[in-house]
Design an enzyme around this catalytic site. Structure first.
Site, short mmCIF file in Angstrom:
data_model
loop_
_atom_site.label_atom_id
_atom_site.label_comp_id
_atom_site.label_asym_id
_atom_site.label_seq_id
_atom_site.Cartn_x
_atom_site.Cartn_y
_atom_site.Cartn_z
N ALA A 183 0.83 -1.21 0.00
CA ALA A 183 0.00 0.00 0.00
C ALA A 183 0.86 1.26 0.00
CB ALA A 183 -0.94 0.00 1.21
N GLU A 184 1.86 1.32 0.87
CA GLU A 184 2.69 2.53 0.94
C GLU A 184 3.49 2.72 -0.33
OE1 GLU A 184 5.64 5.14 3.74
OE2 GLU A 184 4.57 3.45 4.62
N THR A 185 3.95 1.63 -0.92
CA THR A 185 4.68 1.74 -2.18
C THR A 185 3.80 2.36 -3.26
OG1 THR A 185 6.07 -0.16 -1.63
CG2 THR A 185 5.88 0.42 -3.97
#
Length: 165
Positions: free
Chosen positions: A74-76
């Site tokens: 998700a953060e990527t």
């Protein structure tokens, strides 16, 4: 993981970064952590970022996809979207990530799709929906990034996962 992989970028983004001598695939990759986890960026624009990650190798002791692995995916994806929104004169630094895990998954590939909720001058927020191979939602995440002007120090080292540590 070692095979050649090509990310689909909008032509205007390719042109902007090529003029600066920046390798887009390296700049907007999953970074070292994402590479170890098998994250692959499939499509990338400020409007939509799509990536995949294998479940195998990213599980917790019960054999289910680790929630932290979903958070990395998700953060990527949200960071890549934020950086593409911000443009080459800024970097995106994650300041808030939350994840809701809906169901367990034990095998296969999960796919994340990041779409913007807010794109401003100083922050960007993306919702990331992660689904299993049958299309069932595994996790819903929200990432907010601070958009900072590029400093001379930032320009000397590549940003990875939206962070220039």
């Amino acid at each position: 993981m070692g095979e050649q992989h090509h990310v689909k970028f909008p032509q205007e983004v390719i042109d902007e970064y090529a003029a600066l001598g920046i390798d887009l695939v390296a700049m907007f990759s999953a970074g070292h952590l994402g590479t170890r986890m098998g994250v692959q960026i499939v499509e990338a624009s400020a409007d939509r970022v799509v990536g995949t990650m294998p479940v195998e190798g990213n599980t917790q002791p019960y054999g289910l996809l680790h929630g932290g692995a979903s958070a990395v995916l998700a953060e990527t994806l949200g960071s890549v979207g934020s950086m593409l929104h911000a443009g080459s004169s800024k970097i995106a630094v994650g300041v808030d990530l939350n994840c809701t895990h809906h169901r367990g998954v034990r095998s296969g590939l999960v796919t994340g799709v990041a779409t913007p909720l807010h794109r401003g001058r100083s922050t960007a927020t993306y919702e990331i929906a992660i689904s299993d191979e049958s299309g069932k939602r595994v996790c819903t995440a929200r990432l907010t990034c601070l958009l900072r002007d590029v400093s001379p120090v930032d320009a000397q080292r590549p940003a990875v996962n939206g962070r220039a540590d």
